[in-house]
Design a protein around this motif. Structure first.
Motif, PDB file in Angstrom:
ATOM      1  N   VAL A 172       0.839  -1.202   0.000  1.00 17.68           N
ATOM      2  CA  VAL A 172       0.000   0.000   0.000  1.00 17.68           C
ATOM      3  C   VAL A 172       0.873   1.251   0.000  1.00 17.68           C
ATOM      4  CG1 VAL A 172      -1.637   1.329   1.392  1.00 17.68           C
ATOM      5  CG2 VAL A 172      -1.992  -1.118   1.050  1.00 17.68           C
ATOM      6  N   LEU A 173       1.944   1.251   0.773  1.00 13.24           N
ATOM      7  CA  LEU A 173       2.847   2.398   0.804  1.00 13.24           C
ATOM      8  C   LEU A 173       3.479   2.628  -0.564  1.00 13.24           C
ATOM      9  CD1 LEU A 173       4.375   4.600   2.332  1.00 13.24           C
ATOM     10  CD2 LEU A 173       6.084   2.870   2.925  1.00 13.24           C
ATOM     11  N   GLN A 174       3.925   1.558  -1.203  1.00  8.78           N
ATOM     12  CA  GLN A 174       4.533   1.671  -2.525  1.00  8.78           C
ATOM     13  C   GLN A 174       3.540   2.222  -3.533  1.00  8.78           C
ATOM     14  OE1 GLN A 174       3.690  -0.682  -5.237  1.00  8.78           O
ATOM     15  NE2 GLN A 174       4.945   0.492  -6.626  1.00  8.78           N
ATOM     16  N   LYS A 175       2.300   1.756  -3.487  1.00  8.21           N
ATOM     17  CA  LYS A 175       1.283   2.229  -4.417  1.00  8.21           C
ATOM     18  C   LYS A 175       0.948   3.694  -4.162  1.00  8.21           C
ATOM     19  CE  LYS A 175      -3.401   1.354  -6.084  1.00  8.21           C
ATOM     20  NZ  LYS A 175      -3.549   2.748  -6.421  1.00  8.21           N
ATOM     21  N   THR A 176       0.877   4.085  -2.913  1.00 12.73           N
ATOM     22  CA  THR A 176       0.571   5.475  -2.572  1.00 12.73           C
ATOM     23  C   THR A 176       1.675   6.403  -3.054  1.00 12.73           C
ATOM     24  OG1 THR A 176      -0.653   4.744  -0.632  1.00 12.73           O
ATOM     25  CG2 THR A 176       0.066   7.042  -0.664  1.00 12.73           C
ATOM     26  N   ILE A 177       2.924   6.016  -2.839  1.00 14.72           N
ATOM     27  CA  ILE A 177       4.047   6.837  -3.287  1.00 14.72           C
ATOM     28  C   ILE A 177       4.040   6.951  -4.810  1.00 14.72           C
ATOM     29  CG2 ILE A 177       6.574   6.917  -3.457  1.00 14.72           C
ATOM     30  CD1 ILE A 177       6.624   5.727  -0.613  1.00 14.72           C
ATOM     31  N   ARG A 178       3.821   5.831  -5.505  1.00  6.19           N
ATOM     32  CA  ARG A 178       3.788   5.844  -6.972  1.00  6.19           C
ATOM     33  C   ARG A 178       2.654   6.732  -7.481  1.00  6.19           C
ATOM     34  NH1 ARG A 178       1.731   0.706  -9.261  1.00  6.19           N
ATOM     35  NH2 ARG A 178      -0.189   1.861  -9.002  1.00  6.19           N
ATOM     36  N   ASP A 179       1.473   6.616  -6.876  1.00  4.66           N
ATOM     37  CA  ASP A 179       0.332   7.428  -7.301  1.00  4.66           C
ATOM     38  C   ASP A 179       0.593   8.910  -7.069  1.00  4.66           C
ATOM     39  OD1 ASP A 179      -0.931   5.117  -8.056  1.00  4.66           O
ATOM     40  OD2 ASP A 179      -2.352   5.090  -6.378  1.00  4.66           O
ATOM     41  N   ASN A 180       1.209   9.257  -5.952  1.00  2.00           N
ATOM     42  CA  ASN A 180       1.523  10.660  -5.675  1.00  2.00           C
ATOM     43  C   ASN A 180       2.526  11.205  -6.685  1.00  2.00           C
ATOM     44  OD1 ASN A 180      -0.224  10.802  -3.525  1.00  2.00           O
ATOM     45  ND2 ASN A 180       1.342  10.429  -1.984  1.00  2.00           N
ATOM     46  N   GLU A 181       3.516  10.394  -7.043  1.00  2.00           N
ATOM     47  CA  GLU A 181       4.484  10.816  -8.055  1.00  2.00           C
ATOM     48  C   GLU A 181       3.808  11.011  -9.408  1.00  2.00           C
ATOM     49  OE1 GLU A 181       7.837  11.571  -7.975  1.00  2.00           O
ATOM     50  OE2 GLU A 181       7.581  11.534  -5.794  1.00  2.00           O
ATOM     51  N   GLU A 182       2.931  10.096  -9.792  1.00  2.00           N
ATOM     52  CA  GLU A 182       2.225  10.226 -11.065  1.00  2.00           C
ATOM     53  C   GLU A 182       1.321  11.461 -11.074  1.00  2.00           C
ATOM     54  OE1 GLU A 182       0.180   6.563 -11.761  1.00  2.00           O
ATOM     55  OE2 GLU A 182       1.998   5.535 -12.428  1.00  2.00           O
ATOM     56  N   ASP A 183       0.666  11.739  -9.948  1.00  2.00           N
ATOM     57  CA  ASP A 183      -0.182  12.926  -9.869  1.00  2.00           C
ATOM     58  C   ASP A 183       0.659  14.190 -10.034  1.00  2.00           C
ATOM     59  OD1 ASP A 183      -2.439  11.431  -9.541  1.00  2.00           O
ATOM     60  OD2 ASP A 183      -2.555  11.704  -7.354  1.00  2.00           O
ATOM     61  N   GLY A 184       1.828  14.195  -9.444  1.00  3.10           N
ATOM     62  CA  GLY A 184       2.721  15.345  -9.579  1.00  3.10           C
ATOM     63  C   GLY A 184       3.177  15.542 -11.001  1.00  3.10           C
ATOM     64  N   LEU A 185       3.444  14.455 -11.697  1.00  5.37           N
ATOM     65  CA  LEU A 185       3.851  14.557 -13.101  1.00  5.37           C
ATOM     66  C   LEU A 185       2.709  15.066 -13.968  1.00  5.37           C
ATOM     67  CD1 LEU A 185       5.898  11.258 -13.543  1.00  5.37           C
ATOM     68  CD2 LEU A 185       6.778  13.597 -13.399  1.00  5.37           C
ATOM     69  N   HIS A 186       1.494  14.566 -13.732  1.00  2.00           N
ATOM     70  CA  HIS A 186       0.338  15.004 -14.518  1.00  2.00           C
ATOM     71  C   HIS A 186      -0.007  16.459 -14.233  1.00  2.00           C
ATOM     72  CE1 HIS A 186      -0.279  11.118 -16.190  1.00  2.00           C
ATOM     73  NE2 HIS A 186      -0.562  10.544 -15.030  1.00  2.00           N
ATOM     74  N   THR A 187       0.156  16.890 -13.004  1.00  2.00           N
ATOM     75  CA  THR A 187      -0.148  18.273 -12.635  1.00  2.00           C
ATOM     76  C   THR A 187       0.832  19.215 -13.292  1.00  2.00           C
ATOM     77  OG1 THR A 187      -1.027  17.561 -10.507  1.00  2.00           O
ATOM     78  CG2 THR A 187      -0.430  19.865 -10.698  1.00  2.00           C
ATOM     79  N   SER A 188       2.118  18.896 -13.252  1.00  2.37           N
ATOM     80  CA  SER A 188       3.112  19.786 -13.869  1.00  2.37           C
ATOM     81  C   SER A 188       2.973  19.772 -15.387  1.00  2.37           C
ATOM     82  CB  SER A 188       4.532  19.381 -13.449  1.00  2.37           C
ATOM     83  OG  SER A 188       4.851  18.095 -13.934  1.00  2.37           O
ATOM     84  N   ALA A 189       2.616  18.644 -15.977  1.00  2.00           N
ATOM     85  CA  ALA A 189       2.428  18.591 -17.423  1.00  2.00           C
ATOM     86  C   ALA A 189       1.224  19.436 -17.842  1.00  2.00           C
ATOM     87  CB  ALA A 189       2.240  17.143 -17.882  1.00  2.00           C
ATOM     88  N   SER A 190       0.153  19.399 -17.083  1.00  2.00           N
ATOM     89  CA  SER A 190      -1.039  20.187 -17.436  1.00  2.00           C
ATOM     90  C   SER A 190      -0.774  21.670 -17.222  1.00  2.00           C
ATOM     91  CB  SER A 190      -2.252  19.728 -16.639  1.00  2.00           C
ATOM     92  OG  SER A 190      -2.097  19.988 -15.267  1.00  2.00           O
ATOM     93  N   GLU A 191       0.041  22.026 -16.236  1.00  2.00           N
ATOM     94  CA  GLU A 191       0.390  23.440 -16.030  1.00  2.00           C
ATOM     95  C   GLU A 191       1.251  23.952 -17.176  1.00  2.00           C
ATOM     96  OE1 GLU A 191       2.235  23.533 -12.216  1.00  2.00           O
ATOM     97  OE2 GLU A 191       0.322  23.445 -11.128  1.00  2.00           O
TER      98      GLU A 191
END
Length: 66
Positions: free
Chosen positions: A43-62
């Motif tokens: 669960v920790l690994q999945k949460t960290i991966r999801d947070n990283e992906e969200d950060g990448l998608h947010t910066s790409a959309s900005e």
């Protein structure tokens, strides 16, 4: 390779619990604690991966909006 190491570690842990010369309730406690640690790690690994992906998608959309 990572999955093989993960499965090998789990097997070693549960084989060690199986050959442990303790009453069944002690073995059960260790087995449940081990299972909880395994689930918590996944669960920790999945949460960290999801947070990283969200950060990448947010910066790409900005960047796209600029």
């Amino acid at each position: 390779m990572a999955w093989a190491g993960f499965i090998l570690a789990i097997l070693a842990q549960y084989i060690g619990i199986y050959v442990l010369e303790e009453p069944l309730y002690v073995k059960g406690y260790y087995a449940i604690a081990g299972a909880f640690l395994i689930v918590a790690c996944l669960v920790l690994q999945k949460t960290i991966r999801d947070n990283e992906e969200d950060g990448l998608h947010t910066s790409a959309s900005e960047d796209f909006e600029s």
